[in-house]
Scaffold this motif. Structure first.
Motif: not given
Lengths: 260, 329, 292
Positions: A119-123, B53-56, B169-174, B207-213
């Protein structure tokens, strides 16, 4: 007792207590595939509690619930949804600050299987799944005459359309059983008429069994093939609308006291 | 991908390229002094902190008060990789290790903490954040309160800029995938989400883990910018600072978080002329902002070039409509 | 044995101060469901007010203490009226950020006026040491615990017996219903903030006599610990705040005495986490579940 393989839903001797207070006991009834059954009774009889037990929001104190031969006891709510029981809520619970289309797409979550990285990489998996889901969601919105509102916030819809959107959301996952909690609440007679037609159409088109809680007796008597009547947490009558209309206990429960 | 989506992507890509050139060229040419460079890097790191942080806080709708601790874990993990492991490509590797270390910490904290909600979740993240800091203070390998030194200073403006572009970009597409929608649905109505087949516990932890990442990656950038690390840099006050950025930008808005991160990094520095008053003005601005615009700068909306276009068209159309209304009456 | 007793008494000393401050947090939370992050800074303002009165005037200790309590009460009520009241119907997080803003504002105002350098707090109060067998209890410890306990009893009586106290309980139970019953919500909320600030000011003076160094950021740590104490006991519940305060004080003191000074904060936060995981609503709290 073995579940009857012909039945879609089997509820057997179901009971629940809240802190020593018995909300439901000895509730037993079953539904066949594609059947429309009404769950009726005075306020506080425990109708919504039955829905909350079927969908796993509450866990029963005793008794069993099976759907298509699988037991639902102890299963998480989202798993029960995945195994084919979808619902609406008495006090409409939409994702208010999301678009009408997204409300439906959320419930199609499990019919897609791309992972977060894809999803993140838009594959390609993302585009394929999303295009398919969006197509199906738009078709569903079309059935409920919501197409032109697809991009609007769910909270901006008028009341009647919010109720229809909730049904559309529940149906996107192709459930075997649809639970409608007072779908006609707050609707005027014209809207209720239209809703009755929609409910019948939904059953015919999707082959889904519908269990509905409703106070509007014209709607209940008009579309339900069978009725289950609850009073004080117990089933006091089961049967066809004609039979229920004649039933003394039901009339008494509704009118209270010594009528009849 | 339909035509409108494609056009909007192309438009944003061109705008981004133009912005990057305008931003990076003066720095590459050496026309900008070290003070400004430092400020820019800080702003870029803060952008990752605020958007993650906005993810959480924005997407999931949960209040977390320990975000700086994840940055700290990432900073130390990345620094240790760079110091002890001299291999080619060690810098991207260090950032990744920092992100993963923070993500693992995120899972360890998130699994028990996310059973709580609302104010209780805020409090427990505060507690965990402080404990992480105290543990870092007492680990000999991290140098403890005497600081960890000798981290290669690799983070430059273009490096930080590139990392920010990738992360955001990754956070946006996710955010705009089935996973992002699932997280949003929990914010909107948890009961409806679970009744619509969303495994809410899984998505809360995700969500919490991605924010931490992403906070861990920001920490890695920070470590390689400063060259020195002290655990007390990652305390409760810092977590609050990032939270304020998210809230001011409008919870749920990535672009809002970016703008707020830049403004709140630069504002205290711009007020340096009034050095005695600057923190006072900063705090007053915060209070006034909440009193008069409690939903933040952008609310949950996103700022985009396409939306400006739409805005223009809408105003023109509504002007026309108004004209028609008048002629009808 | 004596060491243990001494540590316990030290714990009760700090704990009673935490309990006083925690009461302010818990009362405000009980009524407006707001975590008031600026509460810790009221402690700091109280300490500075007392410091000023004690160093630049010849007022006796008691009068100076009363005046600084009065100053904090005024400040607490003003802050609520200006910064929190307009946000009562906004998202909770907005009010929370506002309290953080107020906290920054108070810290920085004081820093501008008095500089960030810590100042010694003049203890112009001599209380004889109490000796029981081989155990020595400092007079200050004794006075602190006594004052704190007396104030808690007074507060409990106030909330149980007086009209205003009953109004406060009613508003915390159900604000709308209380309003319909003719209770003036604004007065009641102001009163809550006033009492919270007064207790914080008393806590500030007691705290400053124990740790006689006054600085613009001195309120942060006791504020945070008192807040944890409130959560520990069950936020919104007054007996919970008292219990939480004493537990925190004793735990902190025992860790310092037997394990390590550095880890005492970690132990405090550890206790908080364990309690929240085992019983999220705190030791005395009741579990409330959402209705579907």
């Amino acid at each position: 007792m073995n579940p009857n393989p012909h039945h879609l839903l089997e509820i057997n001797d179901l009971g629940i207590q809240f802190g020593g207070l018995t909300a439901l006991e000895h509730v037993t009834f079953s539904m066949d595939p594609g059947e429309i059954v009404g769950l009726i009774g005075p306020n506080g009889a425990g109708k919504t509690t039955v829905f909350n037990l079927i969908t796993g929001i509450y866990q029963p104190t005793i008794g069993s619930i099976t759907l298509g031969g699988q037991t639902l006891n102890g299963r998480k709510t989202y798993k029960i949804f995945q195994s084919g029981a979808a619902r609406t809520f008495q006090n409409i619970r939409l994702f208010k600050k999301m678009t009408v289309l997204d409300n439906v797409r959320i419930a199609a979550h499990n019919q897609m299987d791309y992972n977060p990285l894809v999803g993140a990489l838009r594959l390609p998996g993302y585009w394929r799944d999303e295009a398919d889901t969006t197509y199906r969601a738009m078709k569903m919105l079309d059935i409920f005459s919501l197409t032109e509102h697809a991009g609007e916030m769910a909270s901006s819809l008028p009341y009647g359309q919010q109720r229809r959107l909730e049904i559309a959301r529940a149906l996107i996952s192709n459930p075997k059983l649809l639970l409608l909690d007072e779908p006609a609440a707050g609707m005027n007679p014209t809207e209720t008429q239209a809703l009755m037609a929609t409910i019948r159409e939904v059953r015919d088109r999707f082959g889904v069994a519908i269990l509905l809680i409703e106070h509007d007796m014209r709607l209940v008597m008009g579309i339900c093939e069978r009725l289950v009547v609850l009073d004080y947490g117990q089933v006091i009558a089961k049967g066809t609308p004609a039979e229920i209309r004649q039933n003394e206990r039901v009339v008494k429960a509704y009118l209270g006291g010594s009528a009849v | 991908m339909n035509a409108a989506t494609r056009n909007s992507w192309i438009l944003n890509a061109i705008a981004l390229a133009a912005l990057s050139a305008a931003f990076l060229l003066p720095i590459q040419s050496g026309a900008v002094n070290a003070y400004i460079v430092g400020l820019l890097i800080t702003a870029l790191i803060n952008i990752i902190m605020a958007t993650s942080l906005n993810l959480v806080c924005g997407l999931l709708g949960y209040l977390a008060l320990g975000h700086a601790a994840f940055m700290g874990v990432g900073a130390y993990a990345a620094a240790l990789v760079s110091i002890h492991w001299n291999v080619p490509l060690s810098f991207p590797l260090a950032l990744l290790v920092g992100g993963i270390a923070a993500a693992i910490t995120g899972v360890i904290i998130g699994v028990p903490a996310l059973r709580l909600r609302g104010d209780y979740l805020a409090i427990i993240t505060l507690g965990f954040g402080e404990i992480v800091r105290i543990i870092m203070n007492n680990m000999p390998i991290l140098g403890g309160a005497r600081s960890l030194r000798g981290i290669p200073r690799i983070t430059t403006v273009p490096v930080a800029y590139a990392v920010v572009i990738i992360c955001v970009t990754l956070m946006f597409t996710l955010g705009r995938s089935r996973h992002g929608r699932a997280i949003l649905s929990i914010r909107e109505d948890e009961v409806a989400a679970t009744s619509s087949g969303i495994p809410v516990t899984y998505y809360k932890i995700l969500a919490f883990t991605l924010a931490a990442f992403f906070a861990g990656i920001a920490g890695g950038l920070y470590a390689h910018y400063m060259g020195v690390l002290n655990p007390n840099r990652f305390n409760f006050d810092r977590s609050i600072e990032y939270l304020v950025m998210v809230v001011l930008g409008g919870m749920g808005s990535i672009t809002g978080a970016i703008i707020a991160a830049i403004v709140l990094t630069l504002l205290p520095e711009l007020l340096r002329g009034l050095s005695n008053y600057r923190m006072l003005i900063y705090s007053l601005a915060l209070i006034l902002m909440m009193l008069f615009r409690p939903d933040g700068l952008l609310g949950t909306a996103e700022f985009s070039l396409a939306s400006i276009g739409r805005l223009f068209r809408r105003t023109r159309r509504s002007a026309q409509n108004e004209g028609r209304d008048h002629s009808e009456s | 044995m004596n060491i243990l007793l001494t540590q316990l008494i030290n714990g009760l000393h700090v704990g009673s101060v935490y309990a006083l401050i925690a009461l302010g947090y818990t009362m405000v939370y009980g009524i407006v469901k707001l975590i008031n992050f600026a509460h810790g800074d009221i402690i700091m303002v109280g300490a500075y007010a007392a410091l000023m009165l004690l160093t630049s005037t010849a007022l006796p200790f008691g009068i100076a203490a009363m005046l600084s309590v009065l100053f904090c009460v005024t400040l607490g009520v003003l802050v609520e009226r200006i910064a929190y009241k307009p946000l009562r119907n906004s998202p909770r997080i907005s009010s929370l950020i506002t309290t953080i803003g107020v906290s920054f504002f108070l810290q920085n105002s004081v820093q501008m006026i008095f500089s960030p350098t810590p100042r010694p707090f003049p203890i112009r109060l001599s209380v004889p040491t109490i000796v029981i067998g081989s155990l020595k209890i400092s007079g200050l410890t004794f006075v602190t615990i006594l004052v704190a306990v007396l104030l808690m009893i007074a507060l409990e009586l106030f909330v149980r017996r007086t009209r205003m106290g009953k109004a406060m309980r009613a508003v915390s139970e159900d604000m709308q219903a209380a309003q319909l019953m003719g209770i003036n919500i604004n007065t009641t909320i102001s009163m809550t903030f006033a009492i919270g600030a007064a207790l914080a000011a008393v806590g500030a003076i007691l705290y400053s006599t124990a740790y006689p160094s006054v600085s613009p950021t001195m309120g942060a740590l006791p504020g945070l610990k008192a807040f944890i104490a409130a959560v520990l006991g069950g936020i919104g519940l007054m007996p919970g705040a008292m219990l939480g305060g004493f537990i925190m004080g004793v735990a902190e003191s025992l860790t310092k005495g037997y394990i390590s000074t550095q880890l005492s904060d970690a132990v405090v936060f550890g206790i908080l986490i364990i309690v929240l995981l085992v019983k999220p609503s705190g030791i005395l709290g009741k579990h409330v579940s959402e209705k579907v």
